[in-house]
Design a protein around this motif. Structure first.
Motif, PDB file in Angstrom:
ATOM      1  N   THR A  57       0.829  -1.208   0.000  1.00 25.18           N
ATOM      2  CA  THR A  57       0.000   0.000   0.000  1.00 25.18           C
ATOM      3  C   THR A  57       0.864   1.259   0.000  1.00 25.18           C
ATOM      4  O   THR A  57       0.595   2.213  -0.739  1.00 25.18           O
ATOM      5  CB  THR A  57      -0.950  -0.005   1.215  1.00 25.18           C
ATOM      6  N   MET A  58       1.910   1.254   0.813  1.00 23.11           N
ATOM      7  CA  MET A  58       2.829   2.400   0.827  1.00 23.11           C
ATOM      8  C   MET A  58       3.473   2.594  -0.547  1.00 23.11           C
ATOM      9  O   MET A  58       3.623   3.724  -1.017  1.00 23.11           O
ATOM     10  CB  MET A  58       3.905   2.195   1.896  1.00 23.11           C
ATOM     11  N   ALA A  59       3.833   1.490  -1.194  1.00 23.82           N
ATOM     12  CA  ALA A  59       4.460   1.570  -2.513  1.00 23.82           C
ATOM     13  C   ALA A  59       3.506   2.145  -3.556  1.00 23.82           C
ATOM     14  O   ALA A  59       3.923   2.939  -4.409  1.00 23.82           O
ATOM     15  CB  ALA A  59       4.947   0.190  -2.938  1.00 23.82           C
ATOM     16  N   VAL A  60       2.235   1.751  -3.489  1.00 23.88           N
ATOM     17  CA  VAL A  60       1.231   2.294  -4.412  1.00 23.88           C
ATOM     18  C   VAL A  60       1.225   3.816  -4.321  1.00 23.88           C
ATOM     19  O   VAL A  60       1.253   4.520  -5.333  1.00 23.88           O
ATOM     20  CB  VAL A  60      -0.170   1.721  -4.114  1.00 23.88           C
ATOM     21  N   GLU A 112       0.880   1.739 -10.542  1.00 24.86           N
ATOM     22  CA  GLU A 112       0.641   1.676  -9.102  1.00 24.86           C
ATOM     23  C   GLU A 112       0.243   0.262  -8.691  1.00 24.86           C
ATOM     24  O   GLU A 112       0.730  -0.254  -7.672  1.00 24.86           O
ATOM     25  CB  GLU A 112      -0.424   2.698  -8.701  1.00 24.86           C
ATOM     26  N   ALA A 113      -0.639  -0.375  -9.469  1.00 22.96           N
ATOM     27  CA  ALA A 113      -1.054  -1.749  -9.141  1.00 22.96           C
ATOM     28  C   ALA A 113       0.128  -2.712  -9.242  1.00 22.96           C
ATOM     29  O   ALA A 113       0.330  -3.558  -8.365  1.00 22.96           O
ATOM     30  CB  ALA A 113      -2.187  -2.190 -10.068  1.00 22.96           C
ATOM     31  N   LEU A 114       0.920  -2.584 -10.297  1.00 27.80           N
ATOM     32  CA  LEU A 114       2.098  -3.443 -10.454  1.00 27.80           C
ATOM     33  C   LEU A 114       3.122  -3.204  -9.345  1.00 27.80           C
ATOM     34  O   LEU A 114       3.720  -4.147  -8.808  1.00 27.80           O
ATOM     35  CB  LEU A 114       2.737  -3.219 -11.823  1.00 27.80           C
ATOM     36  N   THR A 115       3.323  -1.951  -8.989  1.00 26.43           N
ATOM     37  CA  THR A 115       4.277  -1.623  -7.930  1.00 26.43           C
ATOM     38  C   THR A 115       3.804  -2.188  -6.596  1.00 26.43           C
ATOM     39  O   THR A 115       4.583  -2.773  -5.844  1.00 26.43           O
ATOM     40  CB  THR A 115       4.487  -0.099  -7.846  1.00 26.43           C
ATOM     41  N   GLY A 116       2.522  -2.033  -6.291  1.00 29.88           N
ATOM     42  CA  GLY A 116       1.988  -2.566  -5.037  1.00 29.88           C
ATOM     43  C   GLY A 116       2.139  -4.072  -4.939  1.00 29.88           C
ATOM     44  O   GLY A 116       2.565  -4.605  -3.906  1.00 29.88           O
ATOM     45  N   ARG A 118       3.503   5.789  -3.450  1.00 31.72           N
ATOM     46  CA  ARG A 118       4.784   6.431  -3.760  1.00 31.72           C
ATOM     47  C   ARG A 118       5.342   6.009  -5.117  1.00 31.72           C
ATOM     48  O   ARG A 118       6.518   6.242  -5.408  1.00 31.72           O
ATOM     49  CB  ARG A 118       5.775   6.119  -2.658  1.00 31.72           C
ATOM     50  N   THR A 119       4.516   5.406  -5.941  1.00 28.99           N
ATOM     51  CA  THR A 119       4.986   4.923  -7.240  1.00 28.99           C
ATOM     52  C   THR A 119       5.656   6.024  -8.043  1.00 28.99           C
ATOM     53  O   THR A 119       6.693   5.804  -8.670  1.00 28.99           O
ATOM     54  CB  THR A 119       3.821   4.299  -8.035  1.00 28.99           C
ATOM     55  N   HIS A 120       5.102   7.222  -8.002  1.00 31.72           N
ATOM     56  CA  HIS A 120       5.679   8.328  -8.774  1.00 31.72           C
ATOM     57  C   HIS A 120       7.092   8.684  -8.317  1.00 31.72           C
ATOM     58  O   HIS A 120       7.845   9.301  -9.059  1.00 31.72           O
ATOM     59  CB  HIS A 120       4.772   9.566  -8.715  1.00 31.72           C
ATOM     60  N   GLU A 121       7.469   8.289  -7.112  1.00 28.67           N
ATOM     61  CA  GLU A 121       8.829   8.532  -6.625  1.00 28.67           C
ATOM     62  C   GLU A 121       9.797   7.446  -7.083  1.00 28.67           C
ATOM     63  O   GLU A 121      11.005   7.629  -7.011  1.00 28.67           O
ATOM     64  CB  GLU A 121       8.839   8.614  -5.099  1.00 28.67           C
ATOM     65  N   LEU A 122       9.267   6.325  -7.529  1.00 28.08           N
ATOM     66  CA  LEU A 122      10.087   5.188  -7.935  1.00 28.08           C
ATOM     67  C   LEU A 122      10.231   5.062  -9.447  1.00 28.08           C
ATOM     68  O   LEU A 122      11.289   4.657  -9.933  1.00 28.08           O
ATOM     69  CB  LEU A 122       9.478   3.888  -7.383  1.00 28.08           C
ATOM     70  N   ILE A 123       9.182   5.359 -10.178  1.00 28.24           N
ATOM     71  CA  ILE A 123       9.166   5.212 -11.630  1.00 28.24           C
ATOM     72  C   ILE A 123       9.226   6.625 -12.229  1.00 28.24           C
ATOM     73  O   ILE A 123       8.309   7.426 -12.022  1.00 28.24           O
ATOM     74  CB  ILE A 123       7.883   4.494 -12.116  1.00 28.24           C
ATOM     75  N   PRO A 124      10.295   6.949 -12.956  1.00 26.76           N
ATOM     76  CA  PRO A 124      10.576   8.339 -13.331  1.00 26.76           C
ATOM     77  C   PRO A 124       9.439   9.119 -13.993  1.00 26.76           C
ATOM     78  O   PRO A 124       9.266  10.285 -13.693  1.00 26.76           O
ATOM     79  CB  PRO A 124      11.767   8.218 -14.291  1.00 26.76           C
ATOM     80  N   CYS A 184      -7.121   1.322  -2.565  1.00 24.41           N
ATOM     81  CA  CYS A 184      -6.074   0.327  -2.773  1.00 24.41           C
ATOM     82  C   CYS A 184      -6.414  -0.884  -1.918  1.00 24.41           C
ATOM     83  O   CYS A 184      -6.592  -0.745  -0.707  1.00 24.41           O
ATOM     84  CB  CYS A 184      -4.703   0.891  -2.395  1.00 24.41           C
ATOM     85  N   ARG A 185      -6.514  -2.033  -2.548  1.00 21.67           N
ATOM     86  CA  ARG A 185      -6.760  -3.277  -1.830  1.00 21.67           C
ATOM     87  C   ARG A 185      -5.709  -4.285  -2.255  1.00 21.67           C
ATOM     88  O   ARG A 185      -5.465  -4.478  -3.444  1.00 21.67           O
ATOM     89  CB  ARG A 185      -8.148  -3.852  -2.154  1.00 21.67           C
ATOM     90  N   ILE A 186      -5.115  -4.916  -1.260  1.00 20.32           N
ATOM     91  CA  ILE A 186      -4.141  -5.964  -1.534  1.00 20.32           C
ATOM     92  C   ILE A 186      -4.624  -7.222  -0.852  1.00 20.32           C
ATOM     93  O   ILE A 186      -4.875  -7.236   0.357  1.00 20.32           O
ATOM     94  CB  ILE A 186      -2.732  -5.562  -1.034  1.00 20.32           C
ATOM     95  N   GLY A 187      -4.786  -8.265  -1.644  1.00 18.14           N
ATOM     96  CA  GLY A 187      -5.177  -9.570  -1.125  1.00 18.14           C
ATOM     97  C   GLY A 187      -4.034 -10.552  -1.319  1.00 18.14           C
ATOM     98  O   GLY A 187      -3.399 -10.564  -2.371  1.00 18.14           O
ATOM     99  N   ILE A 188      -3.785 -11.349  -0.292  1.00 12.15           N
ATOM    100  CA  ILE A 188      -2.708 -12.334  -0.351  1.00 12.15           C
ATOM    101  C   ILE A 188      -3.246 -13.659   0.177  1.00 12.15           C
ATOM    102  O   ILE A 188      -3.793 -13.717   1.284  1.00 12.15           O
ATOM    103  CB  ILE A 188      -1.492 -11.882   0.484  1.00 12.15           C
ATOM    104  N   ASP A 189      -3.091 -14.708  -0.638  1.00  7.18           N
ATOM    105  CA  ASP A 189      -3.553 -16.030  -0.222  1.00  7.18           C
ATOM    106  C   ASP A 189      -2.764 -17.083  -1.002  1.00  7.18           C
ATOM    107  O   ASP A 189      -2.123 -16.775  -2.005  1.00  7.18           O
ATOM    108  CB  ASP A 189      -5.051 -16.182  -0.491  1.00  7.18           C
ATOM    109  N   TRP A 190      -2.863 -18.306  -0.550  1.00  3.64           N
ATOM    110  CA  TRP A 190      -2.176 -19.399  -1.223  1.00  3.64           C
ATOM    111  C   TRP A 190      -2.816 -19.658  -2.583  1.00  3.64           C
ATOM    112  O   TRP A 190      -4.019 -19.880  -2.668  1.00  3.64           O
ATOM    113  CB  TRP A 190      -2.215 -20.657  -0.362  1.00  3.64           C
ATOM    114  N   ASP A 191      -2.019 -19.619  -3.648  1.00  6.28           N
ATOM    115  CA  ASP A 191      -2.479 -19.995  -4.990  1.00  6.28           C
ATOM    116  C   ASP A 191      -2.463 -21.512  -5.139  1.00  6.28           C
ATOM    117  O   ASP A 191      -3.272 -22.087  -5.855  1.00  6.28           O
ATOM    118  CB  ASP A 191      -1.561 -19.399  -6.064  1.00  6.28           C
ATOM    119  N   ASP A 192      -1.476 -22.135  -4.517  1.00  7.14           N
ATOM    120  CA  ASP A 192      -1.362 -23.589  -4.495  1.00  7.14           C
ATOM    121  C   ASP A 192      -0.551 -23.973  -3.264  1.00  7.14           C
ATOM    122  O   ASP A 192      -0.344 -23.134  -2.378  1.00  7.14           O
ATOM    123  CB  ASP A 192      -0.761 -24.134  -5.802  1.00  7.14           C
TER     124      ASP A 192
END
Length: 162
Positions: free
Chosen positions: A68-71, A118-122, A73-79, A89-97
């Motif tokens: 979420t923090m990265a989302v 932003e989505a890719l960076t997050g 601040r994306t403009h500070e990372l990608i020129p 911003c929603r980030i979900g994390i779970d077992w794929d397999d």
């Protein structure tokens, strides 16, 4: 690839340039990205048994916060990314397999440019955080692939709904 497709961050002289979005319409923009973190089988089993906690703490919680923090601040990372007012911003994390965690990052704004980066960076920073939280267990952890899974708003929609 469409015939009219061209690089947008290059000026007439072939030099790097930020895209001028001043004339674009302000619309709702959404994007989602996915990234995977694959563990050796014994590490995955241990993480499952320990509720995705390591000596560093709660793996998923730390990854969601970092992503979420990265989302934001994306403009500070990608020129050439524009600073954007992130509305959601929603980030979900779970077992794929059995051995891989899947991370989905969905981002929303109302602006003149999209939130794909932003989505890719997050998603990828969340994956890097998981690696950092778990690297004491193994350095054989693999990150990727990372991919845009969908975007809405702007000139065209791509992939699955964000």
């Amino acid at each position: 690839m469409p015939e009219h497709a061209s690089l947008t961050h290059v000026d007439a002289q072939g030099r790097p340039a930020m895209v001028d979005v001043g004339d674009k319409a302000v619309t709702r923009r959404e994007a989602s990205a996915h990234c995977r973190v694959r563990f050796p089988a014994e590490v995955a089993a241990r993480l499952r048994a320990e509720g995705l906690r390591t000596a560093k703490g709660a793996v998923v919680d730390a990854a969601i916060i970092a992503g979420t923090m990265a989302v934001k601040r994306t403009h500070e990372l990608i020129p050439f990314c524009h600073p954007l007012p992130i509305e959601g911003c929603r980030i979900g994390i779970d077992w794929d397999d059995e051995t891989a965690l899947g991370i989905v990052c969905s981002v929303r704004t109302t602006h003149r440019t999209g939130v794909e980066m932003e989505a890719l960076t997050g998603a990828t920073v969340a994956a890097l955080t998981i690696y950092d939280m778990c690297k004491a267990l193994s350095h054989a952890i693999e990150i990727g692939p990372a991919a845009l899974t969908g975007k809405r708003g702007g000139k065209r929609d791509v992939g699955a709904p964000a």
